[in-house]
Design an enzyme around this catalytic site. Structure first.
Site, PDB file in Angstrom:
ATOM      1  CD  GLU A 246       2.402  38.053  -5.868  1.00  0.00           C
ATOM      2  OE1 GLU A 246       1.697  38.811  -5.160  1.00  0.00           O
ATOM      3  OE2 GLU A 246       2.548  36.837  -5.636  1.00  0.00           O
TER       4      GLU A 246
ATOM      5  CG  ASP B 202      -0.109  37.018  -8.542  1.00  0.00           C
ATOM      6  OD1 ASP B 202      -0.158  35.798  -8.764  1.00  0.00           O
ATOM      7  OD2 ASP B 202      -0.708  37.567  -7.598  1.00  0.00           O
TER       8      ASP B 202
ATOM      9  CE  LYS C 151       2.990  34.777  -2.467  1.00  0.00           C
ATOM     10  NZ  LYS C 151       3.017  34.332  -3.882  1.00  0.00           N
TER      11      LYS C 151
ATOM     12  NE  ARG D 143      -3.159   0.592  -0.671  1.00  0.00           N
ATOM     13  CZ  ARG D 143      -3.474   0.622  -1.949  1.00  0.00           C
ATOM     14  NH1 ARG D 143      -3.102   1.653  -2.707  1.00  0.00           N
ATOM     15  NH2 ARG D 143      -4.115  -0.375  -2.500  1.00  0.00           N
TER      16      ARG D 143
ATOM     17  CE  LYS E 253      -0.833  28.235  -4.781  1.00  0.00           C
ATOM     18  NZ  LYS E 253      -1.797  28.827  -5.751  1.00  0.00           N
TER      19      LYS E 253
END
Length: 284
Positions: free
Chosen positions: A194, A215, A164, A97, A132
């Site tokens: 960004e 962005d 950012k 598994r 992510k």
């Protein structure tokens, strides 16, 4: 892929799944019962994770023999046998598994990446991933992206600066944020900024950013903004891009398109593992 780190991950995964033992297999099979098993692809796609399976078996029992029938990154059709293993029935089923989970998920990511790369055939634009990823699985998921023909964005917060909106807002401006970073870090660390509009792009260029990200911009917006970026600065598009719009973004001339869905919205490849019944082994 870092083998030491991989072995640590696999050991944790095995400990989570069977801890002190496999109650089912240990109740049915004797320690010396031997068999062979086959991993078969049930849906077409790109294979990734063969090395992971190999290392997993080495941890379980180094006497297990493994024959690989395809190469990492190969596109295979449904019905193809990709791995054959031979060894203790207990060991093969105990490891099943965990190794299937990893092989299926990594192959799913590689397949999704392959689909994205195919959309940009003939373009200079490269597909890359994002942060992510699944906590604990980043190394494996980013490796799977490369098997599908993609490239890796920064591995984590530690290897590249990405300014950012929140970093910029708190610093006061792009210029001030970049200056703070440059004053603190050495010349070998790249700085990405960004941006969302022309004023921000101009400021990032003036601040001498290494990479400028557009962005959540449309393809038309990027085509206008990219004209103000010198050729020595790398450009990237990100945010709100999917397979249906990917080709349009590729035509903007950006160097990279980063896609979060490669590692958070893929479909695991359908792969089965089946062992030979004992009567078949006895006949052979």
């Amino acid at each position: 892929m870092n083998t030491i780190k991989l072995n640590m991950l696999l050991q944790d995964f095995f400990n989570e799944d069977f801890g002190d033992g496999d109650l089912t297999s240990e109740s049915i099979f004797l320690p010396n019962d031997q068999t062979s098993g086959t991993y078969t692809v049930k849906s077409s796609g790109v294979v990734s994770g063969l090395h992971v399976v190999e290392q997993g078996y080495r941890l379980i029992n180094p006497d297990i023999k493994m024959t690989v029938h395809v190469n990492e990154g190969d596109y295979v059709e449904a019905g193809v046998d990709i791995i054959t293993v031979q060894g203790s029935v207990r060991d093969l089923l105990t490891a099943e598994r965990v190794l299937l989970n990893l092989l299926q998920r990594m192959s799913g990511i590689a397949t999704m990446t392959h689909r994205a790369v195919q959309k940009l055939q003939g373009s200079k634009t490269r597909i890359c991933d994002t942060r992510k990823t699944t906590p604990g699985l980043r190394m494996l998921e980013k490796y799977a992206v490369t098997c599908g023909g993609g490239f890796n964005h920064r591995t984590g917060l530690y290897d590249t600066v990405m300014l950012k909106d929140n970093h910029i807002a708190y610093s006061g401006s792009i210029k001030q944020a970049v200056e703070k970073v440059r004053a603190k870090l050495g010349h070998t660390v790249k700085v990405e900024v960004e941006t969302t509009c022309l004023d921000e792009v101009r400021e990032a260029v003036k601040a001498n950013a290494d990479i400028i990200m557009f962005d959540n911009c449309t393809p038309d917006e990027i085509r206008k903004l990219i004209q103000y970026v010198p050729s020595h600065i790398i450009t990237e598009a990100s945010g709100g891009i999917d397979l249906s719009t990917l080709e349009a973004y590729g035509k903007t001339g950006v160097d990279y398109i980063s896609l979060g869905f490669l590692t958070h919205s893929y479909q695991a490849m359908d792969i089965s593992f089946n062992i030979q019944p004992v009567e078949v082994i006895q006949k052979v």
